[in-house]
Design a protein around this motif. Structure first.
Motif, mmCIF file in Angstrom:
data_model
loop_
_atom_site.group_PDB
_atom_site.id
_atom_site.type_symbol
_atom_site.label_atom_id
_atom_site.label_comp_id
_atom_site.label_asym_id
_atom_site.label_seq_id
_atom_site.Cartn_x
_atom_site.Cartn_y
_atom_site.Cartn_z
ATOM 1 N N GLU A 94 -22.887 110.643 19.635
ATOM 2 C CA GLU A 94 -22.238 110.513 20.937
ATOM 3 C C GLU A 94 -23.281 110.264 22.023
ATOM 4 N N ARG A 95 -22.929 109.403 22.971
ATOM 5 C CA ARG A 95 -23.877 109.009 24.013
ATOM 6 C C ARG A 95 -24.392 110.215 24.796
ATOM 7 N N GLU A 104 -24.972 100.109 20.296
ATOM 8 C CA GLU A 104 -24.347 101.090 21.175
ATOM 9 C C GLU A 104 -23.027 100.546 21.694
ATOM 10 N N ASP A 105 -22.169 101.467 22.111
ATOM 11 C CA ASP A 105 -20.964 101.107 22.839
ATOM 12 C C ASP A 105 -20.774 102.120 23.957
ATOM 13 N N ASP A 106 -19.623 102.148 24.558
ATOM 14 C CA ASP A 106 -19.424 103.027 25.711
ATOM 15 C C ASP A 106 -19.544 104.502 25.343
ATOM 16 N N ALA A 107 -19.242 104.850 24.078
ATOM 17 C CA ALA A 107 -19.204 106.263 23.700
ATOM 18 C C ALA A 107 -20.295 106.682 22.734
ATOM 19 N N HIS A 108 -20.869 105.739 21.985
ATOM 20 C CA HIS A 108 -21.767 106.124 20.899
ATOM 21 C C HIS A 108 -23.019 105.260 20.837
#
Length: 350
Positions: free
Chosen positions: A316-317, A336-340
């Motif tokens: 998780e980010r 990466e993405d917005d959450a991870h």
């Protein structure tokens, strides 16, 4: 163990007046008499290995019945050796492991108990079949063996039918006959301070529903992620895709035999050689390097296996401590993405 032996003795005592020497035991090449002796031999051998803490070989002894011993005497030998194995299982510390050749060359007290139960149930079936009488043990005994040493076998209509099929003694609708089989004790890896113990389906279901899985935990464990991982593991077992070595491992601190958390794989490697790993520590165990130590060991083991090209971890980010763990273990961020954030390790750092 005691229940399995008592059930065996009761079933076979009813036919002790028959000729055990002249009848083959079911599909085995042994006679019914030889099979009864074999039960006692296995039970005392398991007890000897576990009590003697033999770690690299069989216990250097065997038993033989006195000349002239009748069938009732053979049953007494089964009852006695069964009692000895049960006593050893009860008094052996949880962390002790002793030699068993496959697949990981060791078993703990629960593994030896499950092997003993399986030997008793299956060979009682063989003898009964050879003598032309029906035998079916209590379902919970068959389930005990299946969920501890047959983790790769998808549950069937009933535990007993499934156990017979899994050992080449019966049929199950929709499944091919089994012509070769072995049971599987759980894998174990060791680091400097930890023992990583692969969970069995029995341990996984207990953890998933709020139990301890057979482990002594630190005060704040098991944590939520461990219970979620255990639920996933149990689902894999129910679907028949559980693989003992590609499962969840409980992290046990050797100095006090306390479980600290869990780490494991989301499943076996995919077609590209990628396997994903996840982990969770109880609050009491954080900040002491345990997760990094375990991650290095489990990743190193995975990369040594045939066909494995990379180990991935998705974090998780906002979970900065976990990001530091994977970085210390040599992982590199690859996506990466917005959450991870996704990390991978393709080869061990030099």
């Amino acid at each position: 163990m005691e229940e399995a032996v008592a059930d065996c003795v009761a079933a076979l005592r009813a036919v002790a007046d028959r000729d055990w020497e002249g009848r083959s035991a079911g599909r085995l090449e042994w006679t019914c008499r030889e099979t009864a002796v074999h039960i006692a031999e296995d039970l005392i051998a398991y007890a000897g290995r576990l009590a003697g803490r033999h770690t690299d070989r069989y216990a250097p002894f065997e038993i033989a019945l006195d000349p002239g011993t009748d069938n009732e005497g053979a049953l007494q030998a089964i009852a006695t050796t069964g009692a000895l194995l049960a006593a050893v299982v009860r008094t052996t510390p949880r962390a002790v492991r002793a030699y068993h050749p496959y697949p990981f060359r060791h078993a703990n007290r629960e593994g030896f108990a499950a092997m003993g139960v399986a030997e008793v149930l299956l060979h009682t079936h063989d003898i009964s079949e050879g003598l032309g009488v029906a035998y079916e043990p209590p379902a919970e005994l068959a389930s005990f063996a299946l969920t501890r040493i047959f983790p790769h076998v998808r549950p069937g209509p009933t535990p007993w039918q499934t156990l017979l099929w899994a050992t080449g003694r019966g049929e199950l609708p929709g499944r091919e006959p089994v012509t070769g089989w072995r049971w599987s004790n759980n894998p174990v890896l060791e680091t400097e301070r930890l023992t990583l113990e692969g969970v069995t389906p029995a341990a996984a279901t207990d953890l998933a529903v709020g139990g301890d899985g057979g482990f002594e935990w630190v005060a704040s464990g098991p944590f939520e992620g461990t219970r979620e991982g255990a639920g996933i593991t149990w689902k894999q077992y129910e679907e028949g895709v559980f693989r003992p070595e590609w499962t969840m491992y409980v992290l046990v601190r050797r100095e006090d035999d306390r479980a600290l958390g869990a780490m494991g794989f989301h499943g076996a490697p995919d077609d590209t050689g990628r396997v994903e790993i996840g982990y969770d520590l109880a609050e009491d165990a954080r900040g002491q390097g345990y997760a990094t130590e375990a991650l290095r060991a489990l990743t190193a083991w995975a990369l040594e296996q045939d066909g494995v090209r990379k180990v991935a971890a998705v974090v998780e980010r906002g979970n900065v401590p976990s990001q530091k763990v994977v970085a210390r273990a040599g992982f590199t961020q690859v996506a990466e993405d917005d959450a991870h954030l996704t990390y991978e390790l393709r080869e061990l750092p030099g």
